[in-house]
Design a protein around this motif. Structure first.
Motif, PDB file in Angstrom:
ATOM      1  N   LEU A 136     -15.014  12.945  18.726  1.00  0.00           N
ATOM      2  CA  LEU A 136     -14.112  11.901  19.005  1.00  0.00           C
ATOM      3  C   LEU A 136     -12.951  11.983  18.012  1.00  0.00           C
ATOM      4  N   THR A 137     -13.550  11.950  16.821  1.00  0.00           N
ATOM      5  CA  THR A 137     -12.548  11.940  15.561  1.00  0.00           C
ATOM      6  C   THR A 137     -11.271  13.135  15.871  1.00  0.00           C
ATOM      7  N   ILE A 138     -11.759  14.337  16.160  1.00  0.00           N
ATOM      8  CA  ILE A 138     -10.768  15.256  16.155  1.00  0.00           C
ATOM      9  C   ILE A 138      -9.995  15.000  17.444  1.00  0.00           C
ATOM     10  N   ILE A 139     -10.546  14.743  18.624  1.00  0.00           N
ATOM     11  CA  ILE A 139      -9.654  14.458  19.811  1.00  0.00           C
ATOM     12  C   ILE A 139      -8.514  13.437  19.533  1.00  0.00           C
ATOM     13  N   GLU A 140      -8.795  12.585  18.813  1.00  0.00           N
ATOM     14  CA  GLU A 140      -7.973  11.325  18.367  1.00  0.00           C
ATOM     15  C   GLU A 140      -6.926  11.975  17.453  1.00  0.00           C
ATOM     16  N   VAL A 141      -7.077  12.732  16.574  1.00  0.00           N
ATOM     17  CA  VAL A 141      -6.371  13.377  15.582  1.00  0.00           C
ATOM     18  C   VAL A 141      -5.193  14.128  16.314  1.00  0.00           C
ATOM     19  N   ILE A 142      -5.722  15.035  17.194  1.00  0.00           N
ATOM     20  CA  ILE A 142      -4.925  16.007  18.044  1.00  0.00           C
ATOM     21  C   ILE A 142      -3.973  15.043  18.864  1.00  0.00           C
ATOM     22  N   LEU A 143      -4.441  14.063  19.462  1.00  0.00           N
ATOM     23  CA  LEU A 143      -3.663  13.324  20.290  1.00  0.00           C
ATOM     24  C   LEU A 143      -2.427  12.532  19.960  1.00  0.00           C
ATOM     25  N   LEU A 144      -2.729  12.150  18.390  1.00  0.00           N
ATOM     26  CA  LEU A 144      -1.557  11.518  17.447  1.00  0.00           C
ATOM     27  C   LEU A 144      -0.922  12.529  17.016  1.00  0.00           C
ATOM     28  N   LEU A 145      -1.307  13.832  16.868  1.00  0.00           N
ATOM     29  CA  LEU A 145      -0.235  14.941  16.356  1.00  0.00           C
ATOM     30  C   LEU A 145       0.517  15.360  17.676  1.00  0.00           C
ATOM     31  N   LEU A 146       0.134  15.180  18.586  1.00  0.00           N
ATOM     32  CA  LEU A 146       1.034  15.430  19.991  1.00  0.00           C
ATOM     33  C   LEU A 146       2.053  14.580  20.013  1.00  0.00           C
ATOM     34  N   GLY A 147       1.738  13.446  19.593  1.00  0.00           N
ATOM     35  CA  GLY A 147       2.943  12.236  19.527  1.00  0.00           C
ATOM     36  C   GLY A 147       4.038  12.219  18.497  1.00  0.00           C
TER      37      GLY A 147
ATOM     38  N   ALA B   2      -1.761  10.668  10.845  1.00  0.00           N
ATOM     39  CA  ALA B   2      -2.858  10.623  11.860  1.00  0.00           C
ATOM     40  C   ALA B   2      -4.363  10.816  11.305  1.00  0.00           C
ATOM     41  N   LEU B   3      -4.830  11.413  10.425  1.00  0.00           N
ATOM     42  CA  LEU B   3      -6.050  11.535   9.706  1.00  0.00           C
ATOM     43  C   LEU B   3      -6.335  10.027   9.119  1.00  0.00           C
ATOM     44  N   CYS B   4      -5.480   9.436   8.539  1.00  0.00           N
ATOM     45  CA  CYS B   4      -5.915   8.319   8.235  1.00  0.00           C
ATOM     46  C   CYS B   4      -6.314   7.108   9.218  1.00  0.00           C
ATOM     47  N   ASN B   5      -5.048   7.146  10.090  1.00  0.00           N
ATOM     48  CA  ASN B   5      -5.288   6.136  11.098  1.00  0.00           C
ATOM     49  C   ASN B   5      -6.617   6.518  12.120  1.00  0.00           C
ATOM     50  N   THR B   6      -6.679   7.749  12.140  1.00  0.00           N
ATOM     51  CA  THR B   6      -7.917   7.946  12.876  1.00  0.00           C
ATOM     52  C   THR B   6      -9.311   7.970  12.042  1.00  0.00           C
TER      53      THR B   6
ATOM     54  N   VAL C 149       0.625  -1.235   0.120  1.00  0.00           N
ATOM     55  CA  VAL C 149       0.013   0.019   0.109  1.00  0.00           C
ATOM     56  C   VAL C 149       0.788   1.343  -0.049  1.00  0.00           C
ATOM     57  N   GLU C 150       1.932   1.133   0.402  1.00  0.00           N
ATOM     58  CA  GLU C 150       2.940   2.467   0.460  1.00  0.00           C
ATOM     59  C   GLU C 150       3.182   3.229  -0.682  1.00  0.00           C
ATOM     60  N   SER C 151       3.191   2.290  -1.780  1.00  0.00           N
ATOM     61  CA  SER C 151       3.341   2.961  -3.184  1.00  0.00           C
ATOM     62  C   SER C 151       2.190   3.687  -3.851  1.00  0.00           C
ATOM     63  N   LEU C 152       0.967   3.557  -3.102  1.00  0.00           N
ATOM     64  CA  LEU C 152      -0.283   4.207  -3.597  1.00  0.00           C
ATOM     65  C   LEU C 152      -0.111   5.593  -3.663  1.00  0.00           C
ATOM     66  N   PRO C 153      -0.980   6.483  -4.391  1.00  0.00           N
ATOM     67  CA  PRO C 153      -0.780   7.918  -4.185  1.00  0.00           C
ATOM     68  C   PRO C 153      -1.487   8.117  -3.122  1.00  0.00           C
ATOM     69  N   LYS C 154      -1.147   9.225  -2.581  1.00  0.00           N
ATOM     70  CA  LYS C 154      -1.823   9.685  -1.014  1.00  0.00           C
ATOM     71  C   LYS C 154      -3.199   9.866  -1.547  1.00  0.00           C
ATOM     72  N   CYS C 155      -3.497  10.626  -2.246  1.00  0.00           N
ATOM     73  CA  CYS C 155      -5.182  10.779  -2.653  1.00  0.00           C
ATOM     74  C   CYS C 155      -5.899   9.303  -2.573  1.00  0.00           C
ATOM     75  N   MET C 156      -5.445   8.475  -3.068  1.00  0.00           N
ATOM     76  CA  MET C 156      -6.036   7.028  -3.096  1.00  0.00           C
ATOM     77  C   MET C 156      -6.153   6.292  -1.656  1.00  0.00           C
ATOM     78  N   LEU C 157      -4.810   6.717  -1.023  1.00  0.00           N
ATOM     79  CA  LEU C 157      -4.848   6.163   0.473  1.00  0.00           C
ATOM     80  C   LEU C 157      -5.759   7.019   1.189  1.00  0.00           C
ATOM     81  N   PHE C 158      -5.736   8.161   0.974  1.00  0.00           N
ATOM     82  CA  PHE C 158      -6.659   9.052   1.972  1.00  0.00           C
ATOM     83  C   PHE C 158      -8.201   8.699   1.551  1.00  0.00           C
TER      84      PHE C 158
END
Length: 509
Positions: A199-210, A217-221, A128-137
């Protein structure tokens, strides 16, 4: 038979159904703007998204303008609308993968799209890592769209939603019982999405803090919020080798598997009712017990590193019971006891009214209580045993529907086993693939393990498993309604009694 079939489908309110499909296509066109913007940011080819947006608008605009007659809008219409919407959504949603050449075979693209929208997380991609970012998104964003439900989103923004739209909310929401959080349905849908987004926004923020990159962070959230599990790395969350990420994502997967009524009670400060929810307490008890058992079982594998064993056990328990499917290690190498616990969690699933899949904790609790009551009745025939849940008596009709659900679940699972077994994979692969797709989990064991995929399956198996994912996400009946006329019987214009109308149309809410 054909005349009976035509009669059954003519009884449906097709004006309402087409209108709902039209609004879903318009919503899809709007949502596709997000990956399009992602493609612009990373200077990638966005032509496939432009084409699909235009196609969605061309189909959606005329359908959304179909004049609606709400007077004859029943539960069967809601079921049919939801079933058709998810099929159309999957067919159109697969086109960006196919038109861009990211997934050149349409059946594979359809499988990936269905897996995304149903928040299953099973994939045909070997890398999956070779896929375009927009497709992964887009691939991860389908999880977020499907997590709470595209039709719940439409109801939240549709100004003309009324009480009869409850049939749609009931058909798309996960669990045996669905009710409005507040008197107005549109407000209920908005509250659900606001909590979901919060809840989605809180998780994104916490991942960004890490210090996780914003894109990751967006895709994993999206994956953990929708309890889907598509990752942007080949080795899943384990690729980061970061305990902080595992704890944050593990905790939020568990939180998104909770009945959203629990959060609603917390928001309005009704703590008494929040902590009275039996399903939520049982859900966390199962997570705790499973984590302890697996930790003890795998301790020797990790050189008796207690903290690491607890973290890995909790992450995988949280991932599997919520049917997210993220992996932080290759749990296929764990001892048989640990794998068996995970297999049972695959079937159990999360809470009703959450974004998780599976048969749901509440259903299992009611089935256990029904079995207990039947045993007591066999010993004491005169004893009247009422099944209760959250301190309230469960109507016999609801219990019967749950038992019917389990019967259908076993039958559908058996059919999946039969067709997928034609491919000739080993028993563990075949069984776990079917359980994984019908339960909307994602990974299984062996060939479809945490670091495996479904690429080697035949087109027939991929179509069968795609259908299983849709059936599992919509909890069987909105998809089975397509074949209901085929198993119907009786005369063409037989008049139904009031009792039959009540049972079939759920009392015309």
């Amino acid at each position: 038979m054909m005349s009976w079939l035509r009669y059954e489908f003519r009884k449906l309110n097709w004006h309402v159904i087409l209108n709902v499909i039209g609004h879903v296509l318009l919503a899809l066109a709007g949502l596709l703007i997000a990956p399009l913007i992602c493609g612009l940011i990373y200077h990638e080819d966005i032509s496939s998204f432009v084409i699909v947006i235009i196609l969605s608008l061309i189909l959606g605009l005329p359908f959304s303008r179909v004049k609606v007659n709400h007077a004859s809008y029943f539960a069967r219409d809601g079921l049919m609308a939801v079933g058709l919407c998810w099929i159309v959504l999957s067919i159109i949603g697969a086109l960006p993968f196919y038109l861009s050449g990211t997934i050149p075979h349409y059946i594979d693209a359809l499988f990936e799209a269905v897996s995304g929208f149903t928040t299953t997380g099973s994939s045909i991609l070997t890398e999956v890592e070779s896929l375009p970012k927009c497709m992964l998104f887009w691939r991860s964003f389908t999880h977020w769209i499907g997590g709470m439900g595209i039709l719940v989103f439409v109801l939240a923004i549709l100004p003309k939603s009324n009480d009869r739209s409850m049939h749609i909310l009931r058909a798309e929401s996960l669990g045996p019982v669905i009710g409005k959080l507040v008197p107005r349905l549109r407000q209920s849908a908005m509250i659900l999405y606001l909590m979901y987004m919060g809840l989605t926004i809180i998780e994104v923020i916490l991942l960004l803090l890490g210090h996780m990159p914003l894109f990751d962070a967006l895709c994993n959230t999206f994956g953990s919020a929708g309890t889907g599990g598509f990752s942007v790395t080949n080795q899943g969350i384990g690729e980061y080798h970061n305990a902080y990420y595992e704890w944050i994502i593990g905790i939020f997967m568990a939180l998104f598997g909770v009945n959203f009524n629990f959060y609603f009670f917390l928001v309005i400060h009704d703590f008494k009712n929040a902590f009275k929810l039996e399903e939520v307490k049982t859900y966390f008890y199962v997570i705790l017990t499973s984590t302890i058992l697996i930790t003890i079982n795998i301790l020797s594998m990790y050189k008796y590193d207690v903290v690491r064993s607890i973290r890995l056990a909790f992450f995988q328990v949280s991932s599997i019971i919520t049917t997210t499917g993220f992996s932080s290690c290759n749990f296929d190498l764990w001892p048989t006891l640990s794998k068996m616990i995970l297999l049972l969690l695959m079937v159990l699933g999360a809470c009703a009214g959450s974004t998780g899949g599976g048969v749901k904790v509440s259903r299992m609790m009611i089935v256990v209580r029904r079995i207990k009551a039947d045993i007591q009745r066999s010993v004491h025939p005169q004893k009247v045993k009422v099944i209760t849940f959250d301190g309230k008596a469960v109507p016999e009709k609801v219990v019967d529907q749950i038992m019917s659900y389990f019967g259908c679940y076993i039958l559908i699972m058996s059919i999946c086993f039969f067709f997928v077994s034609i491919d000739g994979f080993d028993m563990e692969t075949t069984i776990s693939a079917c359980v994984s797709c019908l339960g909307n989990i994602g990974p299984g064991f062996k060939v479809v393990g945490p670091f495996g995929n479904f690429h080697a399956f035949s087109d027939l198996s991929k179509l069968v498993l795609s259908l299983a994912m849709l059936i599992g996400r919509l909890e069987i009946f909105p998809i089975l309604i397509f074949i209901a006329p085929l198993i119907g019987h009786g005369h063409k214009k037989k008049k139904r009694s009031k009792e039959e109308i009540y049972l079939y149309d759920e009392n015309n809410i």
